[in-house]
Design a protein around this motif. Structure first.
Motif, PDB file in Angstrom:
ATOM      1  N   THR A  27       0.604  -1.243  -0.049  1.00  0.00           N
ATOM      2  CA  THR A  27      -0.102  -0.036   0.105  1.00  0.00           C
ATOM      3  C   THR A  27       0.963   1.219   0.129  1.00  0.00           C
ATOM      4  O   THR A  27       0.361   2.322  -0.195  1.00  0.00           O
ATOM      5  CB  THR A  27      -0.850   0.133   1.172  1.00  0.00           C
ATOM      6  OG1 THR A  27      -0.030  -0.224   2.433  1.00  0.00           O
ATOM      7  CG2 THR A  27      -1.988  -1.218   1.412  1.00  0.00           C
ATOM      8  N   THR A  28       2.011   0.960   0.140  1.00  0.00           N
ATOM      9  CA  THR A  28       2.950   2.283   0.262  1.00  0.00           C
ATOM     10  C   THR A  28       4.639   1.913  -0.003  1.00  0.00           C
ATOM     11  O   THR A  28       4.738   0.634  -0.028  1.00  0.00           O
ATOM     12  CB  THR A  28       3.017   3.109   1.788  1.00  0.00           C
ATOM     13  OG1 THR A  28       3.747   4.296   1.527  1.00  0.00           O
ATOM     14  CG2 THR A  28       3.663   2.466   2.857  1.00  0.00           C
ATOM     15  N   ASN A  29       5.215   2.760  -0.563  1.00  0.00           N
ATOM     16  CA  ASN A  29       6.940   2.464  -0.592  1.00  0.00           C
ATOM     17  C   ASN A  29       7.399   2.420   0.610  1.00  0.00           C
ATOM     18  O   ASN A  29       7.349   3.350   1.464  1.00  0.00           O
ATOM     19  CB  ASN A  29       7.153   3.373  -1.709  1.00  0.00           C
ATOM     20  CG  ASN A  29       6.538   2.948  -3.100  1.00  0.00           C
ATOM     21  OD1 ASN A  29       6.375   2.120  -3.440  1.00  0.00           O
ATOM     22  ND2 ASN A  29       6.163   4.179  -3.731  1.00  0.00           N
ATOM     23  N   GLY A  59       6.299   5.697   2.457  1.00  0.00           N
ATOM     24  CA  GLY A  59       5.275   6.680   2.138  1.00  0.00           C
ATOM     25  C   GLY A  59       5.718   7.568   1.178  1.00  0.00           C
ATOM     26  O   GLY A  59       6.672   7.620   0.472  1.00  0.00           O
ATOM     27  N   THR A  65      -0.011  10.731   7.384  1.00  0.00           N
ATOM     28  CA  THR A  65      -0.309   9.295   7.608  1.00  0.00           C
ATOM     29  C   THR A  65       0.742   8.957   8.428  1.00  0.00           C
ATOM     30  O   THR A  65       2.116   9.000   8.095  1.00  0.00           O
ATOM     31  CB  THR A  65      -0.241   8.553   6.197  1.00  0.00           C
ATOM     32  OG1 THR A  65      -1.408   9.041   5.513  1.00  0.00           O
ATOM     33  CG2 THR A  65      -0.374   7.185   6.533  1.00  0.00           C
ATOM     34  N   TYR A  67       3.135   5.264  10.052  1.00  0.00           N
ATOM     35  CA  TYR A  67       3.514   3.905   9.910  1.00  0.00           C
ATOM     36  C   TYR A  67       4.242   3.468  11.095  1.00  0.00           C
ATOM     37  O   TYR A  67       4.878   4.168  11.817  1.00  0.00           O
ATOM     38  CB  TYR A  67       4.295   3.593   8.704  1.00  0.00           C
ATOM     39  CG  TYR A  67       3.664   4.385   7.552  1.00  0.00           C
ATOM     40  CD1 TYR A  67       2.810   3.280   6.764  1.00  0.00           C
ATOM     41  CD2 TYR A  67       3.776   5.584   6.783  1.00  0.00           C
ATOM     42  CE1 TYR A  67       1.964   3.890   5.592  1.00  0.00           C
ATOM     43  CE2 TYR A  67       3.322   6.212   5.758  1.00  0.00           C
ATOM     44  CZ  TYR A  67       2.221   5.180   5.067  1.00  0.00           C
ATOM     45  OH  TYR A  67       1.740   5.599   3.999  1.00  0.00           O
TER      46      TYR A  67
END
Length: 82
Positions: A27-29, A59, A65, A67
């Motif tokens: 869903t993210t890098n 991200g 956001t 993490y």
């Protein structure tokens, strides 16, 4: 890790996904580097290369956001079952 490129993903090729982790959709890098060297699956790092803290990029530009980064040492986990 979805799509036709899944077989070329380093975590799939290295059998981390499937053996250690259940399959998932990215869903993210995530990018980890020590100086100019980017860390990837199967990358061997010598102690002299990791003296300083790594740079971790997660991200994109959205700073709202959050993490959680978890480090897993699969070799220790594997030795318990040998």
């Amino acid at each position: 890790m979805a799509g036709s490129g899944r077989e070329r993903e380093t975590l799939v090729v290295g059998r981390v996904v499937g053996d250690v982790l259940d399959p998932f959709v990215r869903t993210t890098n995530l990018r980890v580097s020590y100086g100019t060297r980017t860390v990837s699956n199967g990358c061997e790092l010598k102690p002299s290369m990791v003296v300083n803290q790594p740079r971790v990029e997660v991200g994109g530009p959205d700073m709202r956001t959050f993490y959680t980064l978890v480090r897993i040492c699969i070799y220790i986990s594997m030795h318990r079952f040998l």
